[in-house]
Design a protein around this motif. Structure first.
Motif, PDB file in Angstrom:
ATOM      1  N   ILE A  47       0.893  -1.363   0.034  1.00 49.23           N
ATOM      2  CA  ILE A  47      -0.006  -0.043  -0.071  1.00 49.23           C
ATOM      3  C   ILE A  47       0.887   1.333   0.052  1.00 49.23           C
ATOM      4  CG2 ILE A  47      -1.677   1.291   1.296  1.00 49.23           C
ATOM      5  CD1 ILE A  47      -2.831  -1.380   2.228  1.00 49.23           C
ATOM      6  N   ARG A  48       2.061   1.184   0.657  1.00 40.95           N
ATOM      7  CA  ARG A  48       2.902   2.412   0.883  1.00 40.95           C
ATOM      8  C   ARG A  48       3.416   2.686  -0.433  1.00 40.95           C
ATOM      9  NH1 ARG A  48       8.227   1.614   3.846  1.00 40.95           N
ATOM     10  NH2 ARG A  48       8.524   0.213   2.031  1.00 40.95           N
ATOM     11  N   SER A  50       2.286   1.840  -3.425  1.00 40.17           N
ATOM     12  CA  SER A  50       1.176   2.232  -4.385  1.00 40.17           C
ATOM     13  C   SER A  50       0.775   3.551  -4.221  1.00 40.17           C
ATOM     14  CB  SER A  50       0.020   1.081  -4.393  1.00 40.17           C
ATOM     15  OG  SER A  50      -0.568   1.243  -3.073  1.00 40.17           O
ATOM     16  N   TRP A  51       0.989   4.140  -2.908  1.00 35.09           N
ATOM     17  CA  TRP A  51       0.124   5.576  -2.795  1.00 35.09           C
ATOM     18  C   TRP A  51       0.800   6.333  -3.722  1.00 35.09           C
ATOM     19  CZ3 TRP A  51      -3.205   5.765   0.901  1.00 35.09           C
ATOM     20  CH2 TRP A  51      -3.765   7.077   1.020  1.00 35.09           C
ATOM     21  N   ASP A  55      -4.959   5.868  -9.132  1.00 36.38           N
ATOM     22  CA  ASP A  55      -5.915   6.563  -9.069  1.00 36.38           C
ATOM     23  C   ASP A  55      -6.899   6.415 -10.469  1.00 36.38           C
ATOM     24  OD1 ASP A  55      -4.180   7.104 -11.466  1.00 36.38           O
ATOM     25  OD2 ASP A  55      -3.389   9.024 -10.658  1.00 36.38           O
ATOM     26  N   TYR A 264       6.562   0.451  -8.329  1.00 37.02           N
ATOM     27  CA  TYR A 264       5.335   1.297  -7.719  1.00 37.02           C
ATOM     28  C   TYR A 264       3.962   0.888  -8.594  1.00 37.02           C
ATOM     29  CZ  TYR A 264       9.072   4.003  -5.664  1.00 37.02           C
ATOM     30  OH  TYR A 264       9.997   4.323  -5.056  1.00 37.02           O
TER      31      TYR A 264
END
Length: 295
Positions: A47-48, A50-51, A55, A264
């Motif tokens: 999750i980090r 992919s932040w 979108d 990422y």
């Protein structure tokens, strides 16, 4: 005197047994916590990473050589197309095979032969099914690396799981339900269709959940049949080229050695894959619970 000695032995062994019980319980708790901690760390890391990448543009764009413009709509579409083949096909063939083996084939060598081989197929490495799909569907039948070939290959992969789970579900149905149906004049097929299958359906759907979860996350069989991951348009039929989320993650992870942004993008794709798996499993569990309440 003997009774006194027995009580003395019990008093001596009791603290040791209590200590052993606490030790074993602590080991089990540590094992459980270790798994949960590792899972939490992996989820946090994914999750980090992919932040900032996950979108609407990433979800609705096609694959591109430029990381800033690349998206996964093609992989999402291909994954859903694949599941639309794997789900119905494995459900029909798996349940039909289980019904035949459990309700029509008598105990003996023939049934043992089939059940042994089906159980062995459930443990075959997935890459073997990929090579089988490459040989039969892609080359022998001349389909190429299309949605139908991928769906048939993945169906072969998870079919043994569905068969075994369906057999266990049918065995769990009480025998008195069958006997009551026969006593009321029902034929074997009528008893199976109206009594046995509805009673076994919740457990059958549980097996389908496990099979679909494995199919949606497999990569090796699709790579073996030549599924690409670059610049593939959205599939519009069963005979179009396609890619899926696990394959996209695999290739982007490899490309991350050259371009850091791909790592990422792979993390963002993993999050999407996890969400899709959660939604599919939640839907299947909801359907299973509805049938369980009804039957």
């Amino acid at each position: 005197m003997a009774e006194y000695i027995d009580h003395e032995l019990v008093h001596k062994r009791l603290p040791r047994r209590i200590a052993l019980n606490k030790t074993v319980r602590g080991l089990f708790l540590a094992s459980t916590l270790s798994g949960l901690i590792v899972l939490a760390v992996l989820l946090f890391d994914v999750i980090r990473d992919s932040w900032g990448w996950l979108d609407w543009q990433f979800l609705t764009s096609v694959t591109s050589f430029s990381p800033e413009q690349a998206g996964i709509i093609g992989a999402i579409s291909g994954t859903l197309w694949l599941m639309m083949i794997v789900g119905p096909l494995t459900m029909i063939l798996g349940v039909a095979t289980a019904v035949y083996l459990e309700e029509y084939v008598k105990e003996g060598r023939v049934r043992t032969f089939f059940e042994t081989n089906i159980s062995n197929l459930a443990g075959v490495p997935s890459i073997v099914f990929g090579l089988l799909g490459l040989t039969v569907f892609v080359r022998m039948l001349g389909m190429g690396s299309v949605v139908l070939a991928g769906g048939l290959t993945m169906s072969l992969l998870v079919l043994p799981i569905v068969i075994v789970a369906s057999q266990e579900a049918l065995r769990a149905v009480p025998s008195y339900l069958r006997e009551a149906s026969f006593g009321m004049g029902a034929t074997r097929w009528q008893a199976i269709r109206t009594v046995v299958l509805p009673a076994a359906l919740p457990n059958i759907l549980t097996g389908m959940i496990l099979a679909m979860s494995r199919a949606i996350g497999e990569t090796a069989p699709l790579i073996a049949i030549g599924i690409p991951a670059l610049l593939i348009p959205l599939p519009g039929s069963l005979f179009d080229s396609f890619t899926v989320l696990p394959v996209q993650i695999y290739y982007w992870t490899i490309d991350a050695a050259l371009t850091a942004e791909y790592a990422y993008m792979a993390a963002a794709t993993i999050v999407v894959l996890l969400v899709i798996m959660f939604l599919l499993n939640a839907t299947a569990i909801f359907i299973r619970n509805k049938f369980q309440q009804r039957f």
